[in-house]
Enzyme design. Structure first.
Site, PDB file in Angstrom:
ATOM      1  N   ASP A  73      -4.662   4.025  -1.812  1.00 58.43           N
ATOM      2  CA  ASP A  73      -5.703   4.417  -0.862  1.00 58.43           C
ATOM      3  C   ASP A  73      -6.163   5.852  -1.104  1.00 58.43           C
ATOM      4  O   ASP A  73      -5.430   6.796  -0.844  1.00 58.43           O
ATOM      5  CB  ASP A  73      -5.160   4.299   0.565  1.00 58.43           C
ATOM      6  N   MET A 111     -11.634  -5.170   5.873  1.00 57.75           N
ATOM      7  CA  MET A 111     -10.756  -4.265   6.639  1.00 57.75           C
ATOM      8  C   MET A 111     -10.382  -4.914   7.967  1.00 57.75           C
ATOM      9  O   MET A 111     -11.254  -5.347   8.720  1.00 57.75           O
ATOM     10  CB  MET A 111     -11.446  -2.929   6.909  1.00 57.75           C
ATOM     11  N   ASP A 135      -7.013  -5.909   4.353  1.00 58.07           N
ATOM     12  CA  ASP A 135      -6.333  -4.611   4.382  1.00 58.07           C
ATOM     13  C   ASP A 135      -6.293  -4.086   5.811  1.00 58.07           C
ATOM     14  O   ASP A 135      -7.336  -3.825   6.408  1.00 58.07           O
ATOM     15  CB  ASP A 135      -7.099  -3.644   3.467  1.00 58.07           C
ATOM     16  N   GLY A 136      -5.082  -3.911   6.338  1.00 61.80           N
ATOM     17  CA  GLY A 136      -4.917  -3.317   7.666  1.00 61.80           C
ATOM     18  C   GLY A 136      -4.304  -4.273   8.657  1.00 61.80           C
ATOM     19  O   GLY A 136      -4.867  -5.332   8.940  1.00 61.80           O
ATOM     20  N   SER A 190       0.841  -1.203   0.000  1.00 63.66           N
ATOM     21  CA  SER A 190       0.000   0.000   0.000  1.00 63.66           C
ATOM     22  C   SER A 190       0.869   1.243   0.000  1.00 63.66           C
ATOM     23  O   SER A 190       1.696   1.449   0.895  1.00 63.66           O
ATOM     24  CB  SER A 190      -0.901   0.009   1.232  1.00 63.66           C
ATOM     25  N   HIS A 197      -8.453   1.670  -3.766  1.00 64.23           N
ATOM     26  CA  HIS A 197      -9.375   1.515  -2.627  1.00 64.23           C
ATOM     27  C   HIS A 197      -9.957   2.888  -2.314  1.00 64.23           C
ATOM     28  O   HIS A 197      -9.263   3.760  -1.794  1.00 64.23           O
ATOM     29  CB  HIS A 197      -8.569   0.951  -1.440  1.00 64.23           C
ATOM     30  N   HIS A 236      -1.422  -1.075  -4.059  1.00 66.85           N
ATOM     31  CA  HIS A 236      -2.714  -0.690  -3.487  1.00 66.85           C
ATOM     32  C   HIS A 236      -2.701   0.827  -3.276  1.00 66.85           C
ATOM     33  O   HIS A 236      -1.805   1.366  -2.632  1.00 66.85           O
ATOM     34  CB  HIS A 236      -2.874  -1.432  -2.155  1.00 66.85           C
ATOM     35  N   MET A 240      -8.540   8.782   0.031  1.00 71.34           N
ATOM     36  CA  MET A 240      -9.317   9.208   1.212  1.00 71.34           C
ATOM     37  C   MET A 240      -9.797  10.636   0.999  1.00 71.34           C
ATOM     38  O   MET A 240      -9.049  11.482   0.504  1.00 71.34           O
ATOM     39  CB  MET A 240      -8.443   9.155   2.458  1.00 71.34           C
ATOM     40  N   MET A 243     -11.898   5.269  -0.194  1.00 70.07           N
ATOM     41  CA  MET A 243     -12.490   5.553   1.124  1.00 70.07           C
ATOM     42  C   MET A 243     -13.115   6.931   1.032  1.00 70.07           C
ATOM     43  O   MET A 243     -12.615   7.901   1.613  1.00 70.07           O
ATOM     44  CB  MET A 243     -11.407   5.484   2.207  1.00 70.07           C
TER      45      MET A 243
HETATM   46  C1  DX5 Z   1      -5.932   2.236   5.693  1.00 71.83           C
HETATM   47  C2  DX5 Z   1      -5.637   1.731   4.311  1.00 71.83           C
HETATM   48  C3  DX5 Z   1      -4.642   0.648   4.240  1.00 71.83           C
HETATM   49  C4  DX5 Z   1      -3.301   0.936   4.888  1.00 71.83           C
HETATM   50  C5  DX5 Z   1      -2.864  -0.305   5.591  1.00 71.83           C
HETATM   51  O1  DX5 Z   1      -7.182   2.815   5.774  1.00 71.83           O
HETATM   52  O2  DX5 Z   1      -6.810   1.293   3.644  1.00 71.83           O
HETATM   53  O3  DX5 Z   1      -4.456   0.234   2.894  1.00 71.83           O
HETATM   54  O4  DX5 Z   1      -2.300   1.331   4.014  1.00 71.83           O
HETATM   55  O5  DX5 Z   1      -1.717  -0.031   6.308  1.00 71.83           O
HETATM   56  P1  DX5 Z   1      -1.033  -1.076   7.271  1.00 71.83           P
HETATM   57  O6  DX5 Z   1      -0.607  -2.254   6.418  1.00 71.83           O
HETATM   58  O7  DX5 Z   1       0.115  -0.300   7.828  1.00 71.83           O
HETATM   59  O8  DX5 Z   1      -2.050  -1.455   8.308  1.00 71.83           O
HETATM   60 ZN    ZN Z   2      -6.555   0.329   1.672  1.00 68.58          ZN
END
Ligand code: DX5
Ligand code: ZN
Length: 222
Positions: free
Chosen positions: A39, A141, A179-180, A12, A70, A37, A41, A72
């Site tokens: 993200d 998640m 993810d996470g 990510s 992804h 990946h 937001m 969000m």
């Molecule tokens: C958080 C993201 C993830 C994030 C995960 O909301 O959707 O993709 O990068 O990070 P780690 O692997 O550090 O938990």
């Molecule tokens: Zn993500």
């Protein structure tokens, strides 16, 4: 996509150095990953802001990695065309962020891309049942979305197993992504619970040997 029984690792970009994104993408490629990946937001759906279509489009020119986007964001339908045009290969949106799930999935498929649905830890897995025949991936998640580096919520493993069971019973084809909170320790249980795609941010970018880290995750299923 890779063979069905092979683990896909998707580093990510959230944990990368944002001042050097193209270099960071090159580093991901060098580690042996085939997915990245991304993200997105919006500061509303989650309490953080990252990047949108222009940055994805700019990165597209620097990379042939599979872009796993992804979203969000609230109302993902509004900017969907821009994400598709920017070069996303798969688009995953949140079940909680919209009402017209089927329509979004349809639009993503019409653009020839993979469609994914995701859900926050407090949304029951059963909420997705009407969508499972249509999606290419379900992203589970392991944390409340918004930030990298959070601790894996252990109840997530039960949710992965539930989804794997429902997939088996329904004969569906979607991949299960997590993810996470993924690292070499949590990934053992995560893979055993049925995940096929491992998204990993902080553990990947903190790893002294990123290629070795990737190999270790992939070796959890043979
Ligand atoms: C958080 C993201 C993830 C994030 C995960 O909301 O959707 O993709 O990068 O990070 P780690 O692997 O550090 O938990
Ligand atoms: Zn993500």
């Amino acid at each position: 996509m890779e063979q069905k029984n092979v683990i896909i690792v998707a580093p990510s970009l959230l944990s990368a150095n944002f001042a050097y994104l193209a270099d960071e993408l090159a580093k991901v490629k060098l580690s042996g990953a085939s997915w990245i990946h991304l993200d997105v937001m919006d500061g509303h759906f989650v309490p953080n802001l990252t990047f949108g279509p222009p940055i994805i489009q700019a990165l597209r020119k620097h990379s042939d990695l599979f872009f796993d986007v992804h979203l969000m964001v609230e109302r993902p339908e509004e900017l969907l065309d821009s994400y598709l045009a920017a070069g996303a290969d798969a688009i995953t949106f949140h079940w909680e962020a919209t009402v017209h799930h089927h329509r979004l999935i349809q639009r993503i498929h019409e653009a020839g891309k993979l469609a994914g649905i995701t859900l926050v830890p407090s949304t029951p897995v059963s909420s997705l049942s009407a969508l499972l025949p249509y999606v290419d991936l379900v992203l589970v998640m392991g944390i409340n979305p918004g930030f990298g580096g959070q601790k894996y919520l252990t109840e997530t493993s039960g949710r992965l197993a539930e989804l794997a069971r429902v997939r088996q019973e329904g004969g569906w084809n979607f991949r299960i992504s997590i993810d996470g909170g993924v690292n070499t320790i949590t990934a053992v249980e995560i893979v055993a619970s049925g995940a096929d795609i491992l998204v990993t941010g902080s553990a990947f970018f903190d790893a002294p040997d990123q290629a070795g880290y990737l190999r270790q995750l992939k070796s959890l299923r043979r």
